[in-house]
Scaffold this motif. Sequence first.
Motif, PDB file in Angstrom:
ATOM      1  N   CYS A  69       2.799  11.644  11.817  1.00 39.25           N
ATOM      2  CA  CYS A  69       3.825  11.315  10.832  1.00 39.25           C
ATOM      3  C   CYS A  69       3.730   9.860  10.411  1.00 39.25           C
ATOM      4  O   CYS A  69       2.923   9.087  10.941  1.00 39.25           O
ATOM      5  CB  CYS A  69       5.219  11.628  11.384  1.00 39.25           C
ATOM      6  N   GLU A  70       4.584   9.481   9.492  1.00 36.39           N
ATOM      7  CA  GLU A  70       4.546   8.135   8.927  1.00 36.39           C
ATOM      8  C   GLU A  70       5.040   7.059   9.884  1.00 36.39           C
ATOM      9  O   GLU A  70       4.936   5.866   9.583  1.00 36.39           O
ATOM     10  CB  GLU A  70       5.346   8.079   7.617  1.00 36.39           C
ATOM     11  N   GLN A  71       5.550   7.455  11.043  1.00 28.05           N
ATOM     12  CA  GLN A  71       6.011   6.465  12.018  1.00 28.05           C
ATOM     13  C   GLN A  71       5.170   6.456  13.299  1.00 28.05           C
ATOM     14  O   GLN A  71       5.508   5.784  14.262  1.00 28.05           O
ATOM     15  CB  GLN A  71       7.479   6.702  12.362  1.00 28.05           C
ATOM     16  N   CYS A  72       4.055   7.168  13.298  1.00 24.57           N
ATOM     17  CA  CYS A  72       3.229   7.234  14.504  1.00 24.57           C
ATOM     18  C   CYS A  72       2.546   5.904  14.813  1.00 24.57           C
ATOM     19  O   CYS A  72       2.295   5.594  15.976  1.00 24.57           O
ATOM     20  CB  CYS A  72       2.168   8.334  14.351  1.00 24.57           C
ATOM     21  N   PHE A  73       2.235   5.127  13.769  1.00 21.28           N
ATOM     22  CA  PHE A  73       1.546   3.856  13.984  1.00 21.28           C
ATOM     23  C   PHE A  73       2.306   2.739  13.274  1.00 21.28           C
ATOM     24  O   PHE A  73       2.834   2.934  12.178  1.00 21.28           O
ATOM     25  CB  PHE A  73       0.110   3.926  13.459  1.00 21.28           C
ATOM     26  N   GLU A  74       2.349   1.569  13.906  1.00 20.89           N
ATOM     27  CA  GLU A  74       3.031   0.421  13.321  1.00 20.89           C
ATOM     28  C   GLU A  74       2.114  -0.291  12.341  1.00 20.89           C
ATOM     29  O   GLU A  74       1.563  -1.356  12.602  1.00 20.89           O
ATOM     30  CB  GLU A  74       3.503  -0.533  14.418  1.00 20.89           C
ATOM     31  N   SER A  75       1.930   0.348  11.204  1.00 22.28           N
ATOM     32  CA  SER A  75       1.081  -0.194  10.137  1.00 22.28           C
ATOM     33  C   SER A  75       1.649   0.259   8.802  1.00 22.28           C
ATOM     34  O   SER A  75       1.757   1.460   8.541  1.00 22.28           O
ATOM     35  CB  SER A  75      -0.359   0.311  10.288  1.00 22.28           C
ATOM     36  N   ASN A  76       2.010  -0.702   7.958  1.00 20.29           N
ATOM     37  CA  ASN A  76       2.569  -0.344   6.650  1.00 20.29           C
ATOM     38  C   ASN A  76       1.570   0.424   5.805  1.00 20.29           C
ATOM     39  O   ASN A  76       1.929   1.393   5.129  1.00 20.29           O
ATOM     40  CB  ASN A  76       3.000  -1.612   5.907  1.00 20.29           C
ATOM     41  N   SER A  77       0.300   0.013   5.837  1.00 20.60           N
ATOM     42  CA  SER A  77      -0.693   0.682   4.999  1.00 20.60           C
ATOM     43  C   SER A  77      -0.943   2.117   5.465  1.00 20.60           C
ATOM     44  O   SER A  77      -1.057   3.033   4.644  1.00 20.60           O
ATOM     45  CB  SER A  77      -1.996  -0.107   4.977  1.00 20.60           C
ATOM     46  N   VAL A  78      -1.022   2.324   6.777  1.00 18.04           N
ATOM     47  CA  VAL A  78      -1.226   3.679   7.300  1.00 18.04           C
ATOM     48  C   VAL A  78      -0.004   4.543   7.000  1.00 18.04           C
ATOM     49  O   VAL A  78      -0.133   5.702   6.580  1.00 18.04           O
ATOM     50  CB  VAL A  78      -1.505   3.641   8.820  1.00 18.04           C
ATOM     51  N   SER A  79       1.179   3.987   7.208  1.00 19.55           N
ATOM     52  CA  SER A  79       2.404   4.729   6.931  1.00 19.55           C
ATOM     53  C   SER A  79       2.486   5.133   5.463  1.00 19.55           C
ATOM     54  O   SER A  79       2.787   6.296   5.135  1.00 19.55           O
ATOM     55  CB  SER A  79       3.619   3.881   7.306  1.00 19.55           C
ATOM     56  N   ASN A  80       2.200   4.195   4.560  1.00 16.33           N
ATOM     57  CA  ASN A  80       2.253   4.500   3.128  1.00 16.33           C
ATOM     58  C   ASN A  80       1.196   5.531   2.743  1.00 16.33           C
ATOM     59  O   ASN A  80       1.429   6.361   1.849  1.00 16.33           O
ATOM     60  CB  ASN A  80       2.050   3.221   2.318  1.00 16.33           C
ATOM     61  N   HIS A  81       0.037   5.486   3.407  1.00 15.53           N
ATOM     62  CA  HIS A  81      -1.012   6.455   3.121  1.00 15.53           C
ATOM     63  C   HIS A  81      -0.580   7.861   3.538  1.00 15.53           C
ATOM     64  O   HIS A  81      -0.828   8.832   2.813  1.00 15.53           O
ATOM     65  CB  HIS A  81      -2.292   6.068   3.859  1.00 15.53           C
ATOM     66  N   ILE A  82       0.075   7.973   4.681  1.00 20.31           N
ATOM     67  CA  ILE A  82       0.571   9.280   5.140  1.00 20.31           C
ATOM     68  C   ILE A  82       1.642   9.804   4.183  1.00 20.31           C
ATOM     69  O   ILE A  82       1.661  10.992   3.835  1.00 20.31           O
ATOM     70  CB  ILE A  82       1.123   9.156   6.571  1.00 20.31           C
ATOM     71  N   ILE A  83       2.490   8.907   3.702  1.00 15.83           N
ATOM     72  CA  ILE A  83       3.543   9.313   2.764  1.00 15.83           C
ATOM     73  C   ILE A  83       2.946   9.766   1.430  1.00 15.83           C
ATOM     74  O   ILE A  83       3.366  10.768   0.849  1.00 15.83           O
ATOM     75  CB  ILE A  83       4.537   8.156   2.544  1.00 15.83           C
TER      76      ILE A  83
END
Length: 366
Positions: free
Chosen positions: A4-18
């Motif tokens: 999910c979008e909160q699995c890793f503390e990375s804005n870029s990874v989170s935004n990519h998942i979203i």
Amino acid sequence: MDICEQCFESNSVSNHIISTGKKLKTPVKCSECGNYTLYRLNDIKLKNDVQKIIRSFYEHEWEHGLVGSAGMIAKEEGDDIGLYLPGLMTLKDICYMLFEIDCDERFYELLKDYDTDGESEFDQSPDEESWLDMGCKWEGSDNIGLEWEKFCENVKHKARFFDHSGYSRISELSKLNKTFETLSIETNKTLYRARKITSEIVLQLIEKNAAKELGKAPFHLAGLNRFSPNGIPYVYLSEEKETAMLEIRLQEGEECAIGEFQTSTLNLVDLRNENLEQIRQNPFSEKHTPELICSYNYIQGFVFNISKPIKDSDKHLDYIPTQIVSEYIWSLGYDGFIFDSSLCDGDNYVLFDEKYTYYDYEVLAY
């Protein structure tokens, strides 16, 4: 497995998942991190995306066998082979630089290729210094690192109109070709140009032929500008009326005429800081290329020179670097470029030719 979008503390990874993942109807507890979240992305998809990005910027030393070669070059056993190697990085370093992932073992585990029996570069320890920066630092690569100050020094104080044995302007500037292509956009806009009304005669000229008086200056009136030398007129326009007024340094109580122009579809290089930062901070963007990241500081040097104040007595010399870069952009076939106003939050445009239609003008007081 989905993450999910909160699995890793990375804005870029989170935004990519979203942006690429599946959105659920309601928040559901994530089996990986335990948070109640709305988005899910298959871990294999994320792994492949991240690996692709890393490989575009770095190569594992296996590709070249450089560690073995350095060991052979070392004269005596115990010599520091690092003296014979380009800068090596760990996977942890790379993940921090690209994705701001800091010592998250789950992320390094995600990147492993378990079906390769340890033969994948991502199966190795993330602490090993085994990765080569292929974009900027290794001399064996297609080096595209640029130095803005060195460019300025050469064109201002050594050779202005021709290349010389110690420095080639064309060779240096050509390293920006892919970066300009990455930053190019096609757009059509309503833009504005202001002119101070300094006398009744000026007002009468504008009333008689506003399209001419508020448009591109004729050759004999083209003065020295930050992007164009005497005698070579460009069109300087703004996206907002307020910006156009500030750009001509209108003082309280003064009046100006503001012309409104509609451009045709233009191919422009977008040099606005916000655009550059959005690309730099998002490694998943198609525009986040090795060429752009390596030339980022050079572009920033050019942008800084655009906005820094320069004394009138120094303009003839200090405008030379920005004038050369501007003309080089023109030589590549672009219609102009966009840049930030140094006086407000507005946007300015430089157009090389009159690819616009005049509509109307109005007189405003500041």
